[in-house]
Design a protein around this motif. Structure first.
Motif, short mmCIF file in Angstrom:
data_model
loop_
_atom_site.label_atom_id
_atom_site.label_comp_id
_atom_site.label_asym_id
_atom_site.label_seq_id
_atom_site.Cartn_x
_atom_site.Cartn_y
_atom_site.Cartn_z
N THR A 86 55.71 -65.04 74.33
CA THR A 86 55.68 -65.86 73.12
C THR A 86 57.09 -66.20 72.64
N THR A 87 57.74 -65.29 71.97
CA THR A 87 59.04 -65.60 71.35
C THR A 87 60.24 -65.22 72.21
N ALA A 88 60.06 -64.39 73.24
CA ALA A 88 61.19 -64.06 74.11
C ALA A 88 61.52 -65.26 74.99
N ARG A 89 62.82 -65.51 75.19
CA ARG A 89 63.23 -66.71 75.93
C ARG A 89 64.20 -66.41 77.07
N MET A 90 64.40 -65.14 77.38
CA MET A 90 65.27 -64.81 78.50
C MET A 90 64.55 -65.10 79.82
N GLU A 91 65.31 -65.36 80.85
CA GLU A 91 64.70 -65.59 82.17
C GLU A 91 64.24 -64.28 82.78
N THR A 92 65.04 -63.23 82.61
CA THR A 92 64.71 -61.92 83.15
C THR A 92 64.92 -60.85 82.09
N LEU A 93 64.38 -59.68 82.34
CA LEU A 93 64.64 -58.55 81.45
C LEU A 93 66.12 -58.17 81.54
N ARG A 94 66.60 -57.51 80.49
CA ARG A 94 67.99 -57.08 80.48
C ARG A 94 68.16 -55.69 81.11
N LYS A 129 66.84 -58.82 88.73
CA LYS A 129 66.25 -58.34 87.48
C LYS A 129 64.78 -58.79 87.44
N ILE A 130 64.00 -58.11 86.63
CA ILE A 130 62.57 -58.41 86.54
C ILE A 130 62.36 -59.68 85.73
N PRO A 131 61.70 -60.69 86.29
CA PRO A 131 61.38 -61.88 85.51
C PRO A 131 60.54 -61.52 84.29
N ARG A 132 60.87 -62.14 83.17
CA ARG A 132 60.22 -61.81 81.90
C ARG A 132 58.70 -61.93 81.97
N LEU A 133 58.20 -63.05 82.47
CA LEU A 133 56.75 -63.25 82.48
C LEU A 133 56.06 -62.35 83.50
N GLN A 134 56.80 -61.94 84.53
CA GLN A 134 56.21 -61.00 85.49
C GLN A 134 56.06 -59.62 84.84
N TRP A 135 56.99 -59.27 83.97
CA TRP A 135 56.85 -58.01 83.21
C TRP A 135 55.60 -58.05 82.35
N MET A 136 55.31 -59.19 81.75
CA MET A 136 54.10 -59.32 80.95
C MET A 136 52.86 -59.16 81.83
N ASP A 137 52.91 -59.72 83.04
CA ASP A 137 51.78 -59.55 83.96
C ASP A 137 51.57 -58.08 84.29
N TYR A 138 52.66 -57.36 84.46
CA TYR A 138 52.57 -55.92 84.73
C TYR A 138 51.92 -55.18 83.56
N LEU A 139 52.34 -55.51 82.34
CA LEU A 139 51.76 -54.85 81.17
C LEU A 139 50.27 -55.17 81.05
N PRO A 301 75.87 -59.74 75.25
CA PRO A 301 74.80 -60.48 75.91
C PRO A 301 74.86 -60.24 77.41
N PRO A 302 73.74 -60.29 78.12
CA PRO A 302 73.79 -60.13 79.58
C PRO A 302 74.63 -61.23 80.22
N ARG A 303 75.29 -60.90 81.29
CA ARG A 303 76.12 -61.87 81.99
C ARG A 303 75.31 -63.09 82.41
N GLY A 304 74.11 -62.84 82.97
CA GLY A 304 73.29 -63.95 83.42
C GLY A 304 72.89 -64.88 82.29
N SER A 305 72.58 -64.30 81.13
CA SER A 305 72.19 -65.12 79.98
C SER A 305 73.36 -65.96 79.50
N THR A 306 74.57 -65.39 79.54
CA THR A 306 75.76 -66.13 79.09
C THR A 306 76.09 -67.26 80.06
N LEU A 307 76.00 -66.99 81.36
CA LEU A 307 76.24 -68.04 82.35
C LEU A 307 75.18 -69.14 82.25
#
Length: 488
Positions: A86-94, A129-139, A301-307
């Motif tokens: 929903t509100t999380a917008r990162m590509e992967t978990l940190r 890193k774990i993709p954010r939406l894949q983490w949701m699938d796991y949960l 911030p994570p390096r990947g998020s900053t890049l």
């Protein structure tokens, strides 16, 4: 010699069979042992958990394993609990991918096991890193495979601790208003679980359609072609900025108060089993000193998020650009900073959260009775910290405590298993690294409390226990020596 083909992943069905076997070998869940209770003709839950996200799942799983009757309630539709989809917008978990998260010591319940069962070990080794939406699938799978009792679309309107040893939850459900009674309530309500988003006072008089907080649900496509400002330089600031840029924003101005962006994640350096298990027993001064230092240093911030932001030519990092004033002239915001004035069409505040129970109507019955750290601890000069001062002072099982003894009977039956517990317990109630340790501490603490308050009933049950193991036909009573026939 030819390369051997990669083995075919075993699949989720095989993993689930292994998990069932592991639970069977460990005799989990434990047999039900708590004393059933009825009130006004209604069944009383042992524990009600508010929140079905990661912390709520871990709490439910632990309590279920301990043989405690637990049910969770979440306001979101099924599969959308927590921020991940929903509100999380990162590509992967940190967090690093190898952390075991809410697996509770069960290898077959880890994200890695779930991932490898579907995609194989080579894919795991290649994963960064774990993709954010894949983490949701796991949960979602975690909830399903453990058959956790979670009721969705249930919005808690009021929580009322009572003097009779129960807590009443008034909620809106798909079937209308409903009241649930429980002996214990766990607040697994996330990062903003005891308050909400923090927005600086400079925004108080701004038209609401010209700004948002980074935790708001919003359609970033509406920012296409607009000049966007993002206040902050943390992970959520980078995620919001990148999402706006990818949605077609004309430009994004990062407005960073500091002269530089933090480089080192001090909280990562603090993570170890000693801190996880030892923080709660530390003297107050050390608890405060550790948490204040991490807060002051801030998490980079994570390096990947900053890049993800800096790869856009229309992204601008403005350091030393703290907010001084903001004026709306029509639909244009004039943002004054030490670096000059920025004209923006929309502003996103990535300014964190605050602990403020008094702002949440569901906590109105008890918020003023909670003992906060500000009520019992004065920090050393230079260590003042509003987040820590506003944190609740929690007991051994994450329970709230009364500011004035006897003023709010039943308050200690409400347990805070979300981020504001960090000062009392360390970061074991919301972040991935130690969520299992926190959930087990919570579950074992609640199990002990339930048993202790019913010890008379358990003693009576002990006296009534009548399952024989020996039946009397296993031996023949001997005659006295004088009456025995002598053997030749």
């Amino acid at each position: 010699m030819t390369d051997q083909p990669a083995p075919t992943p075993a699949g989720l069905a095989a993993l689930e069979a292994r998990l069932r076997q592991d639970l069977s070998w460990l005799e989990l869940p434990a047999k039900a042992w708590t004393m059933p209770r009825m009130q006004d003709g209604k069944d009383v839950l042992d524990v009600a958990v508010i929140g079905g996200g990661m912390a709520g799942l871990a709490a439910c799983a632990t309590l279920t394993q301990l043989g405690i009757r637990v049910r969770a309630f979440d306001r979101a539709p099924a599969g959308l609990e927590g921020p991940w989809a929903t509100t999380a917008r990162m590509e992967t978990l940190r967090s690093p991918k190898q952390l075991t998260g809410p697996a509770l010591g069960l290898p077959a319940l880890t994200f890695r096991a779930w991932f490898e069962a579907q995609f194989g070990e080579a894919a795991w080794q290649a994963l960064d890193k774990i993709p954010r939406l894949q983490w949701m699938d796991y949960l979602r799978w975690y909830r399903q495979v453990l058959a956790l009792d979670i009721r969705n679309d249930h919005r808690v309107e009021q929580i009322v601790p009572r003097a009779d040893g129960l807590v009443a939850l008034s909620m809106l459900t798909p079937d209308g208003p409903r009241t649930v009674l429980a002996r214990r309530v766990v607040l697994a309500t996330g990062r903003d679980g005891l308050g909400g988003a923090y927005v600086p006072p400079v925004a108080d008089k701004l038209p609401r359609h010209l700004w948002a907080h980074s935790s708001d649900e919003m359609d970033y496509a509406t920012l296409r072609g607009k000049r966007v400002g993002v206040v902050g330089a943390g992970a959520s600031a980078m995620d919001s900025a990148a999402t706006a840029l990818e949605a077609g924003a004309a430009s994004v101005e990062m407005l960073v108060r500091r002269q530089d962006i933090p480089r080192i994640n001090k909280s990562k350096g603090a993570g170890n089993p000693g801190l996880t298990h030892g923080h709660f027993s530390l003297p107050d001064a050390w608890k405060w000193r550790l948490r204040h230092y991490i807060n002051k240093q801030q998490v980079p911030p994570p390096r990947g998020s900053t890049l993800r932001v800096s790869r856009h030519a229309n992204a601008y990092f403005n350091l030393g650009a703290g907010l001084e004033s903001i004026e709306a002239q029509g639909d244009v915001l004039h943002v004054q900073t030490p670096q000059g004035t920025f004209e923006l069409d929309f502003l996103i505040f990535s300014t964190g959260f605050r602990i403020a129970l008094e702002t949440r109507s569901e906590f109105a019955a008890f918020a003023s009775h909670i003992r906060y750290w500000r009520d019992r601890y004065t920090p050393l000069q230079g260590q003042e910290d509003s987040e820590l001062s506003d944190s609740p002072d929690l007991g051994e099982a994450f329970e709230f405590q009364e500011k004035a003894a006897g003023a709010c009977p039943g308050l200690t039956r409400i347990h805070c298993f979300c981020y504001p517990a960090a000062l009392s317990h360390g970061t074991v109630s919301g972040d991935i690294p130690a969520i299992s340790d926190g959930a087990r501490r919570l579950g074992q603490g609640i199990a002990a409390l339930l048993y202790q308050e019913d010890v008379e009933l358990h003693y009576a049950a002990l006296q009534d226990f009548a399952e024989p193991e020996v039946f009397g036909d296993e031996w023949t009573p001997a005659l006295p020596p004088a009456l025995r026939t002598a053997k030749v």
